[in-house]
Design a protein around this motif. Sequence first.
Motif, PDB file in Angstrom:
ATOM      1  N   THR A  27      -9.263   0.839   1.109  1.00  0.00           N
ATOM      2  CA  THR A  27      -9.142  -0.498   1.584  1.00  0.00           C
ATOM      3  C   THR A  27      -8.646  -1.626   0.552  1.00  0.00           C
ATOM      4  O   THR A  27      -7.939  -2.498   0.975  1.00  0.00           O
ATOM      5  CB  THR A  27     -10.548  -0.721   2.407  1.00  0.00           C
ATOM      6  OG1 THR A  27     -10.751  -0.069   3.369  1.00  0.00           O
ATOM      7  CG2 THR A  27     -10.647  -2.238   2.899  1.00  0.00           C
ATOM      8  N   ALA A  28      -9.410  -1.539  -0.679  1.00  0.00           N
ATOM      9  CA  ALA A  28      -8.714  -2.510  -1.539  1.00  0.00           C
ATOM     10  C   ALA A  28      -7.278  -2.233  -1.707  1.00  0.00           C
ATOM     11  O   ALA A  28      -6.742  -3.215  -1.961  1.00  0.00           O
ATOM     12  CB  ALA A  28      -9.771  -2.201  -2.721  1.00  0.00           C
ATOM     13  N   LEU A  29      -7.077  -0.884  -2.089  1.00  0.00           N
ATOM     14  CA  LEU A  29      -5.624  -0.647  -2.307  1.00  0.00           C
ATOM     15  C   LEU A  29      -4.764  -1.239  -1.111  1.00  0.00           C
ATOM     16  O   LEU A  29      -3.607  -1.955  -1.563  1.00  0.00           O
ATOM     17  CB  LEU A  29      -5.122   0.916  -2.404  1.00  0.00           C
ATOM     18  CG  LEU A  29      -3.971   1.147  -3.093  1.00  0.00           C
ATOM     19  CD1 LEU A  29      -3.872   0.599  -4.498  1.00  0.00           C
ATOM     20  CD2 LEU A  29      -3.883   2.540  -3.277  1.00  0.00           C
ATOM     21  N   GLU A  30      -4.996  -1.139  -0.132  1.00  0.00           N
ATOM     22  CA  GLU A  30      -4.335  -1.910   1.122  1.00  0.00           C
ATOM     23  C   GLU A  30      -4.078  -3.464   1.030  1.00  0.00           C
ATOM     24  O   GLU A  30      -3.171  -3.764   1.492  1.00  0.00           O
ATOM     25  CB  GLU A  30      -4.961  -1.515   2.578  1.00  0.00           C
ATOM     26  CG  GLU A  30      -4.124  -2.122   3.743  1.00  0.00           C
ATOM     27  CD  GLU A  30      -2.854  -1.474   4.153  1.00  0.00           C
ATOM     28  OE1 GLU A  30      -1.986  -1.919   4.458  1.00  0.00           O
ATOM     29  OE2 GLU A  30      -2.867  -0.038   3.848  1.00  0.00           O
ATOM     30  N   GLN A  31      -5.160  -3.765   0.282  1.00  0.00           N
ATOM     31  CA  GLN A  31      -5.220  -5.327   0.156  1.00  0.00           C
ATOM     32  C   GLN A  31      -4.410  -5.660  -1.340  1.00  0.00           C
ATOM     33  O   GLN A  31      -4.837  -6.861  -1.715  1.00  0.00           O
ATOM     34  CB  GLN A  31      -6.536  -5.755   0.073  1.00  0.00           C
ATOM     35  CG  GLN A  31      -7.082  -5.808   1.699  1.00  0.00           C
ATOM     36  CD  GLN A  31      -8.614  -6.125   1.819  1.00  0.00           C
ATOM     37  OE1 GLN A  31      -9.355  -6.289   0.852  1.00  0.00           O
ATOM     38  NE2 GLN A  31      -9.194  -5.900   2.962  1.00  0.00           N
ATOM     39  N   ARG A  32      -3.818  -4.738  -1.796  1.00  0.00           N
ATOM     40  CA  ARG A  32      -3.076  -4.643  -3.267  1.00  0.00           C
ATOM     41  C   ARG A  32      -4.062  -5.266  -4.269  1.00  0.00           C
ATOM     42  O   ARG A  32      -3.758  -5.773  -5.292  1.00  0.00           O
ATOM     43  CB  ARG A  32      -2.152  -5.940  -3.147  1.00  0.00           C
ATOM     44  CG  ARG A  32      -0.947  -5.767  -2.065  1.00  0.00           C
ATOM     45  CD  ARG A  32      -0.330  -6.781  -1.935  1.00  0.00           C
ATOM     46  NE  ARG A  32       0.290  -7.101  -3.114  1.00  0.00           N
ATOM     47  CZ  ARG A  32       1.093  -8.429  -3.241  1.00  0.00           C
ATOM     48  NH1 ARG A  32       1.033  -9.172  -2.235  1.00  0.00           N
ATOM     49  NH2 ARG A  32       1.273  -9.095  -4.368  1.00  0.00           N
ATOM     50  N   ARG A  33      -5.431  -4.528  -4.047  1.00  0.00           N
ATOM     51  CA  ARG A  33      -6.325  -4.630  -5.259  1.00  0.00           C
ATOM     52  C   ARG A  33      -6.579  -3.179  -5.808  1.00  0.00           C
ATOM     53  O   ARG A  33      -6.927  -2.216  -4.943  1.00  0.00           O
ATOM     54  CB  ARG A  33      -7.529  -5.289  -4.846  1.00  0.00           C
ATOM     55  CG  ARG A  33      -7.388  -6.679  -4.421  1.00  0.00           C
ATOM     56  CD  ARG A  33      -9.010  -7.238  -4.382  1.00  0.00           C
ATOM     57  NE  ARG A  33      -9.948  -6.450  -3.737  1.00  0.00           N
ATOM     58  CZ  ARG A  33     -10.095  -6.556  -2.294  1.00  0.00           C
ATOM     59  NH1 ARG A  33      -9.542  -7.136  -1.582  1.00  0.00           N
ATOM     60  NH2 ARG A  33     -11.264  -5.454  -1.916  1.00  0.00           N
ATOM     61  N   PHE A  34      -6.861  -3.009  -6.958  1.00  0.00           N
ATOM     62  CA  PHE A  34      -7.110  -1.362  -7.627  1.00  0.00           C
ATOM     63  C   PHE A  34      -8.586  -1.807  -8.204  1.00  0.00           C
ATOM     64  O   PHE A  34      -8.571  -2.480  -9.061  1.00  0.00           O
ATOM     65  CB  PHE A  34      -6.377  -1.110  -8.645  1.00  0.00           C
ATOM     66  CG  PHE A  34      -6.189   0.068  -9.139  1.00  0.00           C
ATOM     67  CD1 PHE A  34      -5.582   1.402  -8.466  1.00  0.00           C
ATOM     68  CD2 PHE A  34      -6.939   0.712 -10.179  1.00  0.00           C
ATOM     69  CE1 PHE A  34      -5.498   2.463  -8.771  1.00  0.00           C
ATOM     70  CE2 PHE A  34      -7.220   1.835 -10.647  1.00  0.00           C
ATOM     71  CZ  PHE A  34      -6.441   2.977  -9.769  1.00  0.00           C
ATOM     72  N   GLU A  35      -9.499  -1.056  -7.585  1.00  0.00           N
ATOM     73  CA  GLU A  35     -10.758  -0.950  -7.732  1.00  0.00           C
ATOM     74  C   GLU A  35     -11.157   0.184  -8.320  1.00  0.00           C
ATOM     75  O   GLU A  35     -10.916   1.154  -7.758  1.00  0.00           O
ATOM     76  CB  GLU A  35     -11.679  -1.854  -6.699  1.00  0.00           C
ATOM     77  CG  GLU A  35     -11.314  -3.088  -6.631  1.00  0.00           C
ATOM     78  CD  GLU A  35     -12.217  -3.607  -5.447  1.00  0.00           C
ATOM     79  OE1 GLU A  35     -13.254  -3.207  -5.031  1.00  0.00           O
ATOM     80  OE2 GLU A  35     -12.109  -4.926  -5.245  1.00  0.00           O
ATOM     81  N   ALA A  36     -12.344   0.381  -9.017  1.00  0.00           N
ATOM     82  CA  ALA A  36     -13.003   1.664  -9.474  1.00  0.00           C
ATOM     83  C   ALA A  36     -14.620   1.334  -9.575  1.00  0.00           C
ATOM     84  O   ALA A  36     -14.905   0.265  -9.801  1.00  0.00           O
ATOM     85  CB  ALA A  36     -12.403   1.987 -10.840  1.00  0.00           C
TER      86      ALA A  36
END
Length: 146
Positions: A27-36
């Motif tokens: 979901t974060a990647l879809e919003q152009r965010r890379f999270e871990a």
Amino acid sequence: MKLPERISCMPRPMAPEPDPFTAHFWTALEQRRFEAPRCESCGLLQFPPRPVCPACHSDRLHWVPLSGHGQLYTRTRIHAAGGTFSWMTPYSVGVIDLDEGLRVLTRLLHSASRLSPGSAVQLVVLRHTDGPLFAAIKAAEKENEE
């Protein structure tokens, strides 16, 4: 921080199967965010996302945003690939050391496929017809450059 994006007119070569824990990442990647996820017990930042810390086995994790900036650790060029990746050959993949301390494996796009180890790179979102993936480009490339 929002990652640059590239548009692809193709579906993902191998679409992920998100589970209840990894759904946050996608979901974060879809919003152009890379999270871990970061472990609240020992502080370990981990990738790929897992619901339990591989260091201390705690399930107390929280998601943190990452810059997507890093350095190329190593790369290779794939000339022969089977199955769903055969249409992409030749293509390059690299191991990226992100500024936050994570090491990720990803596809290298454009001029990043010719970089030397230690070169600056930037993660980008690949917006495929069926969802996002991520890749790396040379850090100096502009968002709209192909």
